[in-house]
Design an enzyme around this catalytic site. Structure first.
Site, mmCIF file in Angstrom:
data_model
loop_
_atom_site.group_PDB
_atom_site.id
_atom_site.type_symbol
_atom_site.label_atom_id
_atom_site.label_comp_id
_atom_site.label_asym_id
_atom_site.label_seq_id
_atom_site.Cartn_x
_atom_site.Cartn_y
_atom_site.Cartn_z
ATOM 1 N N TYR A 1 0.910 9.681 57.050
ATOM 2 C CA TYR A 1 -0.138 8.993 56.299
ATOM 3 C C TYR A 1 -0.597 7.724 57.017
ATOM 4 O O TYR A 1 -1.800 7.513 57.191
ATOM 5 C CB TYR A 1 0.323 8.701 54.865
ATOM 6 C CG TYR A 1 -0.114 9.748 53.878
ATOM 7 C CD1 TYR A 1 0.076 11.099 54.142
ATOM 8 C CD2 TYR A 1 -0.723 9.406 52.679
ATOM 9 C CE1 TYR A 1 -0.315 12.059 53.248
ATOM 10 C CE2 TYR A 1 -1.124 10.365 51.776
ATOM 11 C CZ TYR A 1 -0.923 11.703 52.065
ATOM 12 O OH TYR A 1 -1.331 12.665 51.182
ATOM 13 N N GLU B 1 -8.372 7.196 60.736
ATOM 14 C CA GLU B 1 -9.626 7.284 59.982
ATOM 15 C C GLU B 1 -10.357 5.950 60.012
ATOM 16 O O GLU B 1 -11.546 5.863 60.337
ATOM 17 C CB GLU B 1 -9.342 7.704 58.534
ATOM 18 C CG GLU B 1 -8.859 9.147 58.401
ATOM 19 C CD GLU B 1 -8.527 9.513 56.963
ATOM 20 O OE1 GLU B 1 -9.069 8.902 56.029
ATOM 21 O OE2 GLU B 1 -7.700 10.431 56.776
#
Lengths: 297, 219
Positions: free
Chosen positions: B145, B152
């Protein structure tokens, strides 16, 4: 009588409990808790009767006006109460004042100051009449809301968590700026004169109706806010349960018909969905409290 | 009648999950191959087709949740899929200049490993009724994550100059609805959402993990 206070996990919240008069009210208990704990003023306290473990029933919240005896089982002179801290609280007056102050102050900033320079536009030359009327309409609306907050609305005992101040201000202030940006934009395209007049005219009528709804609601309660839940009657309340929300929604519709921005309509949709939820909840609550409400409405 | 529907549901979900699993397996395989043979600048081109396909197929999961085929709440799948589609189509596919960035490699690998584990887990559950190594998945997110989210955020940030220059997806004033949309400012807003959004999501996953690990301890 002895009151034992536990937290929701079952731990004793105040060691040794509290000793109160047999005739003491819940409000007295709240005062006593406040005196002992200093931090937990009455509006922060959520006092409930213990619920048997495994039961999915919603706990009974103590009413501050009732006497403790009313909650005692049979002839016992002891009572166990579950305590929950609701966190720092603010009065609804405080909450509303800060929510409404934002739009009242921020909107004129976009009208009067050369804000658009910072978005890359040259200084505005032309101001359309509708933009000026929109400024008056908008500011009047939020000024009215603040005045009603201090002089019309009769708030019950309830307070709101402090975190709601940030959440609600974010909502009002962000949408206020978002709409103000577009209505006062140098490249704003006005609607026809007729459409503007219809929009503002309808909006003003609805604001007046909304004000009258608030008066009706105010008269259901006494000045200290007691009166609890009552069925509003008369005027538009004969047609809908929350006529105050209805008139508020239509008032915004009027503003949007006159100013025609996507931002304004987005706000209308969001505000309508929020108020619709509130209205449905209130209608359900009234039906539960006054089960004959349904027969007429 | 009900059991026939159940069988149909399981069959459909098994096929769905295994198909998408194959897609993501391809992505990982092609990414590592391109990385080794040609370097990180060529990873996107190697994985583009299976990536676009596998990631877009995830839209089906919103549908599955809405019609009650699966139990996952739409409220948690929507933001996750939303951000994935935004990166895939809204950044990588729309702005070719960013495709050679090294963060594309870390993004694609993080996503691929996560999805391979996730889809094989659900594929096994639907097909065979059980799935081993649930704990494996729960723990890999601890690393994947942060790497995924950083990739991102990084890619959105480095794409900003290209977004601004291209004027793509922008809607300008004047128009009769007094509406405008600036994709550049929307991207900045998206970056802003990651600030509270990421810790919130990570915290939620930590809670899930704790709950599942304690549950398996009890068994």
């Amino acid at each position: 009588m002895k009151v034992t206070l536990v937290s929701r996990s079952g731990r004793e919240f105040i060691k040794g409990g509290l000793e109160l008069n047999d005739s003491a009210t819940v409000a007295d208990l709240q005062e006593a808790i406040h005196k002992r704990t200093k931090k937990f003023y009455p509006s922060r306290q959520r006092l409930t009767l213990p619920v048997p473990s495994g039961s999915r029933e919603r706990p009974v919240i103590l009413n501050y006006k009732k006497s403790l005896k009313d909650y005692c089982d049979g002839n016992e002179n002891t009572l166990t109460i579950v305590f929950k801290d609701l966190g720092p609280q603010v009065s609804y007056r405080t909450l509303f004042f800060f929510e409404y102050l934002g739009p009242l102050i921020l909107y004129p900033v976009f009208y009067y100051f050369p804000v658009y320079k910072y978005f890359g536009y040259e200084e505005k030359r032309v101001i359309h009449p509708v933009q000026t009327y929109a400024l008056y309409y908008w500011c009047f609306h939020y000024f009215k809301r603040i005045m009603e907050t201090f002089f019309i609305h009769r708030f019950s005992h309830a307070t709101s968590p402090l975190s709601n101040v940030f959440r609600n201000c974010a909502y009002y202030w962000t949408f206020g700026s978002y709409i103000a940006y577009y209505v006062n934009h140098p490249l704003y395209t006005p609607v026809s004169d007729l459409q503007m007049k219809i929009g503002f005219g309808f909006g003003i009528v609805c604001q007046l109706a909304n004000f009258y709804c608030h008066i009706i609601l105010k008269n259901l309660r006494s000045p200290d806010g007691s009166g609890g839940y009552q069925i509003p009657r008369g005027f538009l309340f004969n047609i809908v349960t929350c006529a105050n929300y209805t008139t508020e929604i239509y008032q915004w519709l009027g503003f949007n018909i006159a100013t025609q921005t996507v931002a304004g309509y987005v706000f209308l949709v969001v505000a309508t969905s929020i108020m619709t939820n509130w209205a449905l909840a209130k209608h359900r609550r009234l039906k539960k409290v006054f089960f004959f409400y349904l027969s007429n409405y | 009648m009900a059991s026939a529907l159940t069988v149909l549901r399981r069959l459909y979900l098994s096929i769905y999950n295994w198909l998408v699993f194959i897609g993501w397996f391809q992505v990982l395989f092609l990414a590592l191959k391109a990385l080794k043979e040609s370097g990180h600048e060529h990873v996107y081109n190697a994985v583009e087709k299976p990536l676009l396909l596998a990631q877009s197929a995830a839209v089906m999961e919103i549908l599955h949740g809405l019609i009650g085929l699966v139990r996952s709440p739409v409220s948690s799948t929507l933001p996750q899929i939303g951000s994935r589609l935004y990166l895939t189509w809204g950044i990588l596919w729309s702005f070719p200049e960013i495709r050679t960035h090294i963060l594309v490699t870390s993004l694609v690998i993080s996503w691929a490993i996560t999805e391979i584990i996730r889809y094989s887990f659900f594929g096994m559950k639907e097909a065979f009724g059980f799935a081993p190594s649930w704990h494996l998945w729960l723990s890999t997110f601890l690393v994947l994550y942060p790497t995924g989210i950083s990739s991102e955020v990084g890619l959105i940030y480095f794409a900003l100059p290209y977004i601004k220059a291209s004027e793509k997806y922008c809607f300008r004033m004047p128009n009769k609805w007094n509406f405008s949309f600036d994709y550049f400012y929307a991207a900045i807003l998206a970056l802003g959402i990651y600030v509270p959004g990421s810790p919130h999501l990570y915290h939620y996953m930590l809670g899930q993990r704790k709950r599942a690990l304690s549950k398996s301890k009890k068994e």
